[in-house]
Scaffold this motif. Structure first.
Motif, PDB file in Angstrom:
ATOM      1  N   ARG A   3       0.926  -1.057   0.060  1.00 16.87           N
ATOM      2  CA  ARG A   3       0.123   0.088  -0.051  1.00 16.87           C
ATOM      3  C   ARG A   3       0.976   1.219   0.010  1.00 16.87           C
ATOM      4  NH1 ARG A   3      -2.210  -3.346   4.155  1.00 16.87           N
ATOM      5  NH2 ARG A   3      -1.097  -1.952   5.707  1.00 16.87           N
ATOM      6  N   LYS A   4       0.298   2.227  -0.415  1.00 14.77           N
ATOM      7  CA  LYS A   4       1.014   3.677  -0.409  1.00 14.77           C
ATOM      8  C   LYS A   4       1.357   3.892   1.049  1.00 14.77           C
ATOM      9  CE  LYS A   4      -0.588   5.612  -4.599  1.00 14.77           C
ATOM     10  NZ  LYS A   4      -1.247   6.779  -5.199  1.00 14.77           N
ATOM     11  N   GLY A   5       2.586   4.378   1.170  1.00 17.64           N
ATOM     12  CA  GLY A   5       3.074   4.634   2.491  1.00 17.64           C
ATOM     13  C   GLY A   5       3.816   3.496   3.169  1.00 17.64           C
ATOM     14  N   ASP A   6       4.019   2.309   2.591  1.00 17.27           N
ATOM     15  CA  ASP A   6       4.724   1.190   3.175  1.00 17.27           C
ATOM     16  C   ASP A   6       6.316   1.541   2.787  1.00 17.27           C
ATOM     17  OD1 ASP A   6       2.534  -0.366   3.945  1.00 17.27           O
ATOM     18  OD2 ASP A   6       2.472  -1.565   2.191  1.00 17.27           O
ATOM     19  N   LYS A   7       6.758   0.822   3.978  1.00 16.27           N
ATOM     20  CA  LYS A   7       8.354   0.934   3.665  1.00 16.27           C
ATOM     21  C   LYS A   7       8.698  -0.582   2.919  1.00 16.27           C
ATOM     22  CE  LYS A   7       9.391   3.963   7.534  1.00 16.27           C
ATOM     23  NZ  LYS A   7      10.194   3.974   8.731  1.00 16.27           N
ATOM     24  N   ILE A   8       9.899  -0.504   1.995  1.00 20.11           N
ATOM     25  CA  ILE A   8      10.476  -1.728   1.689  1.00 20.11           C
ATOM     26  C   ILE A   8      11.657  -1.699   1.784  1.00 20.11           C
ATOM     27  CG2 ILE A   8       8.581  -2.036   0.046  1.00 20.11           C
ATOM     28  CD1 ILE A   8      10.086  -0.678  -2.099  1.00 20.11           C
ATOM     29  N   GLY A   9      12.352  -2.809   2.007  1.00 18.53           N
ATOM     30  CA  GLY A   9      13.764  -2.800   2.305  1.00 18.53           C
ATOM     31  C   GLY A   9      14.591  -3.367   0.729  1.00 18.53           C
ATOM     32  N   LEU A  10      15.605  -2.522   0.642  1.00 13.80           N
ATOM     33  CA  LEU A  10      16.483  -2.876  -0.524  1.00 13.80           C
ATOM     34  C   LEU A  10      17.878  -3.268  -0.096  1.00 13.80           C
ATOM     35  CD1 LEU A  10      15.466   0.253  -2.724  1.00 13.80           C
ATOM     36  CD2 LEU A  10      14.165  -1.835  -2.527  1.00 13.80           C
ATOM     37  N   VAL A  11      18.201  -4.487  -0.481  1.00 14.43           N
ATOM     38  CA  VAL A  11      19.350  -5.204  -0.151  1.00 14.43           C
ATOM     39  C   VAL A  11      20.218  -5.545  -1.247  1.00 14.43           C
ATOM     40  CG1 VAL A  11      18.371  -5.669   2.047  1.00 14.43           C
ATOM     41  CG2 VAL A  11      18.230  -7.411   0.069  1.00 14.43           C
ATOM     42  N   CYS A  12      21.466  -6.083  -0.831  1.00 16.26           N
ATOM     43  CA  CYS A  12      22.474  -6.414  -1.910  1.00 16.26           C
ATOM     44  C   CYS A  12      23.160  -7.686  -1.342  1.00 16.26           C
ATOM     45  CB  CYS A  12      23.413  -5.322  -2.213  1.00 16.26           C
ATOM     46  SG  CYS A  12      24.312  -5.638  -3.708  1.00 16.26           S
ATOM     47  N   CYS A  13      22.640  -8.890  -1.402  1.00 19.76           N
ATOM     48  CA  CYS A  13      23.252 -10.128  -0.969  1.00 19.76           C
ATOM     49  C   CYS A  13      24.301 -10.605  -1.770  1.00 19.76           C
ATOM     50  CB  CYS A  13      22.204 -11.323  -0.905  1.00 19.76           C
ATOM     51  SG  CYS A  13      20.930 -10.652   0.458  1.00 19.76           S
ATOM     52  N   SER A  14      24.303 -10.483  -3.050  1.00 18.52           N
ATOM     53  CA  SER A  14      25.328 -11.010  -3.831  1.00 18.52           C
ATOM     54  C   SER A  14      26.207  -9.944  -4.160  1.00 18.52           C
ATOM     55  CB  SER A  14      24.709 -11.648  -5.064  1.00 18.52           C
ATOM     56  OG  SER A  14      25.597 -12.288  -5.923  1.00 18.52           O
ATOM     57  N   ASP A  15      26.902  -9.923  -5.358  1.00 19.75           N
ATOM     58  CA  ASP A  15      28.069  -9.065  -5.552  1.00 19.75           C
ATOM     59  C   ASP A  15      27.583  -7.323  -5.410  1.00 19.75           C
ATOM     60  OD1 ASP A  15      28.814 -11.314  -6.496  1.00 19.75           O
ATOM     61  OD2 ASP A  15      29.424 -10.551  -8.623  1.00 19.75           O
ATOM     62  N   GLY A  16      28.419  -6.876  -4.827  1.00 18.48           N
ATOM     63  CA  GLY A  16      28.191  -5.136  -4.794  1.00 18.48           C
ATOM     64  C   GLY A  16      28.272  -4.629  -6.056  1.00 18.48           C
ATOM     65  N   HIS A  17      27.314  -3.573  -6.017  1.00 17.56           N
ATOM     66  CA  HIS A  17      27.164  -2.815  -7.137  1.00 17.56           C
ATOM     67  C   HIS A  17      28.617  -1.846  -7.406  1.00 17.56           C
ATOM     68  CE1 HIS A  17      22.440  -2.529  -7.192  1.00 17.56           C
ATOM     69  NE2 HIS A  17      22.986  -3.627  -7.200  1.00 17.56           N
ATOM     70  N   THR A  18      28.712  -1.368  -8.763  1.00 17.82           N
ATOM     71  CA  THR A  18      29.685  -0.569  -9.258  1.00 17.82           C
ATOM     72  C   THR A  18      28.965   1.111  -8.946  1.00 17.82           C
ATOM     73  OG1 THR A  18      29.041  -0.579 -11.452  1.00 17.82           O
ATOM     74  CG2 THR A  18      30.653  -2.245 -10.845  1.00 17.82           C
ATOM     75  N   ASP A  19      30.191   1.731  -8.850  1.00 20.05           N
ATOM     76  CA  ASP A  19      29.667   3.037  -8.932  1.00 20.05           C
ATOM     77  C   ASP A  19      28.922   3.839 -10.228  1.00 20.05           C
ATOM     78  OD1 ASP A  19      30.856   3.638  -6.608  1.00 20.05           O
ATOM     79  OD2 ASP A  19      32.650   4.534  -7.329  1.00 20.05           O
ATOM     80  N   GLY A  20      29.032   2.796 -11.210  1.00 23.50           N
ATOM     81  CA  GLY A  20      28.210   3.232 -12.383  1.00 23.50           C
ATOM     82  C   GLY A  20      26.655   2.966 -12.146  1.00 23.50           C
ATOM     83  N   ARG A  21      26.307   2.243 -11.098  1.00 26.03           N
ATOM     84  CA  ARG A  21      24.957   2.108 -10.904  1.00 26.03           C
ATOM     85  C   ARG A  21      24.476   2.918 -10.175  1.00 26.03           C
ATOM     86  NH1 ARG A  21      24.041  -4.490 -10.529  1.00 26.03           N
ATOM     87  NH2 ARG A  21      24.409  -5.034 -12.598  1.00 26.03           N
ATOM     88  N   ARG A  22      25.121   4.003  -9.366  1.00 19.57           N
ATOM     89  CA  ARG A  22      24.304   5.036  -8.524  1.00 19.57           C
ATOM     90  C   ARG A  22      23.331   5.661  -9.261  1.00 19.57           C
ATOM     91  NH1 ARG A  22      27.021   5.624  -3.769  1.00 19.57           N
ATOM     92  NH2 ARG A  22      29.410   4.754  -3.841  1.00 19.57           N
ATOM     93  N   LYS A  23      23.409   6.188 -10.387  1.00 15.23           N
ATOM     94  CA  LYS A  23      22.427   6.964 -11.179  1.00 15.23           C
ATOM     95  C   LYS A  23      21.132   6.179 -11.281  1.00 15.23           C
ATOM     96  CE  LYS A  23      25.227  10.385 -13.631  1.00 15.23           C
ATOM     97  NZ  LYS A  23      25.179  11.116 -14.962  1.00 15.23           N
ATOM     98  N   THR A  24      21.257   4.769 -11.615  1.00 15.13           N
ATOM     99  CA  THR A  24      20.446   3.759 -11.913  1.00 15.13           C
ATOM    100  C   THR A  24      19.518   3.608 -10.428  1.00 15.13           C
ATOM    101  OG1 THR A  24      21.158   2.703 -13.629  1.00 15.13           O
ATOM    102  CG2 THR A  24      19.495   1.315 -12.256  1.00 15.13           C
ATOM    103  N   ASN A  25      20.224   3.546  -9.415  1.00 18.13           N
ATOM    104  CA  ASN A  25      19.725   3.437  -7.984  1.00 18.13           C
ATOM    105  C   ASN A  25      18.828   4.707  -7.706  1.00 18.13           C
ATOM    106  OD1 ASN A  25      20.537   0.682  -7.861  1.00 18.13           O
ATOM    107  ND2 ASN A  25      22.652   1.266  -6.852  1.00 18.13           N
ATOM    108  N   GLU A  26      19.574   5.645  -7.848  1.00 19.05           N
ATOM    109  CA  GLU A  26      18.999   7.058  -7.649  1.00 19.05           C
ATOM    110  C   GLU A  26      17.460   7.148  -8.421  1.00 19.05           C
ATOM    111  OE1 GLU A  26      21.736  10.049  -8.622  1.00 19.05           O
ATOM    112  OE2 GLU A  26      22.949   9.394  -6.974  1.00 19.05           O
ATOM    113  N   ALA A  27      17.487   6.812  -9.782  1.00 18.82           N
ATOM    114  CA  ALA A  27      16.377   6.773 -10.536  1.00 18.82           C
ATOM    115  C   ALA A  27      15.025   5.603  -9.842  1.00 18.82           C
ATOM    116  CB  ALA A  27      16.614   6.493 -11.933  1.00 18.82           C
ATOM    117  N   LEU A  28      15.576   4.569  -9.339  1.00 16.02           N
ATOM    118  CA  LEU A  28      14.855   3.700  -8.818  1.00 16.02           C
ATOM    119  C   LEU A  28      14.088   4.323  -7.594  1.00 16.02           C
ATOM    120  CD1 LEU A  28      13.641   0.990  -8.454  1.00 16.02           C
ATOM    121  CD2 LEU A  28      15.692  -0.156  -7.471  1.00 16.02           C
ATOM    122  N   ASP A  29      14.963   4.930  -6.592  1.00 16.16           N
ATOM    123  CA  ASP A  29      14.533   5.476  -5.536  1.00 16.16           C
ATOM    124  C   ASP A  29      13.260   6.550  -5.895  1.00 16.16           C
ATOM    125  OD1 ASP A  29      15.131   5.820  -2.487  1.00 16.16           O
ATOM    126  OD2 ASP A  29      14.622   8.018  -3.421  1.00 16.16           O
TER     127      ASP A  29
END
Length: 291
Positions: A3-29
């Protein structure tokens, strides 16, 4: 589911992201917030040494924390690669079982998804959330919103075709074939009896895929499952390699006369739909979609 207002956790259990993915993650946020969801980001997202964002124990502790927190309604893993199995021995399955919430991930997260099913019996889903802001972002956003926020089903309505047999049914397990086989010989490998096994792959050639299919047969998996569901095999299909993945799995399962169905809509593509694991599935030749 959400529902709107819900919190969701975003994790990274496998390989860490490269710096190149920062813009993608910002867009996802931004996209998630536009939908009314509140992302809570793991501090272990970006790689620090090689592919490692933190130790397996540290990465698992964030997952445990997100399960413990009642204000977080779902957990989405944004990673893939090779080191997802590092977290398995540190996940608190007792805690997770008493605080059930759905966990989403794909590819190398096959190890985590099947472990959560085996050890904690919580709902898990084969899906990569980053697809919301990749090449097929608009349609993925529409499916995500319609399904998870509005109670629809467009994220899960993958079409299929039977390659052998006319029906199959059972509880779905599996995921990426290479990553599933990392669980072989461990306490985390799923119970395959009367299950429907789903398999897909990003890389691989006929030799590698044939070896994995035969390994599954030699492990007794094909004598235990009730049916096989194949997703996309990206490199094999893009490069038009032969024998095809479908041919290789039909050969490997021939002694068991298993029903085998194929979907082109679940796998590593940015347009991929989602598949709930640990849930019953029934397919018949007369149907047009997975349900």
């Amino acid at each position: 589911m959400l529902r709107k207002g819900d919190k969701i956790g975003l994790v990274c259990c496998s390989d860490g992201h490269t710096d190149g993915r920062r813009k993608t993650n910002e867009a996802l946020d931004g996209v998630l917030r536009e939908m009314g969801l509140l992302p809570v980001w793991s501090p272990y997202l970006y790689a620090k040494t090689s592919v490692f964002s933190a130790s397996g124990r540290e990465r698992s502790e964030i997952v445990n924390e997100f399960y413990r927190r009642d204000d977080i309604r779902a957990i989405f893993d944004l990673s893939g690669g090779n080191v997802g199995n590092h977290v398995l021995e540190y996940l608190d399955y007792g805690l997770i079982k008493t605080h059930p919430k759905i966990f989403f991930g794909y590819s190398d997260l096959t190890t985590v998804l099947n472990s959560l099913l085996k050890k904690a019996a919580v709902p898990v889903c084969l899906y990569q959330l980053r697809n919301l802001v990749l090449q097929d972002g608009p349609i993925q956003q529409a499916r995500f919103r319609e399904t998870l926020l509005e109670g629809g089903n467009s994220l899960f309505d993958a079409k299929f075709t039977f390659l052998r047999g006319a029906s199959l049914s059972g509880t779905v397990i599996g995921g990426n074939v290479r990553c599933l086989l990392k669980l072989a010989g461990t306490p985390y490998f799923p119970d395959c009896h009367n299950k429907v096994l789903f398999l897909e792959s990003l890389g691989g050639d006929p030799g590698a895929l044939s070896a994995m299919a035969v390994q599954l047969r030699q492990m007794g998996v094909f004598s235990q499952i009730s049916g096989l569901l194949l997703g996309t095999f990206t490199k094999m299909e893009q490069d038009k390699l032969t024998p095809t993945a479908e041919e290789l799995f039909l050969r490997a399962t021939e002694p068991f006369a298993l029903p085998v169905a194929k979907t082109t809509e679940i796998g590593h593509g940015t347009d991929s739909k989602a598949l709930l694991l640990g849930r019953p599935i029934t397919l018949t030749r007369s149907q047009e979609e997975v349900r």
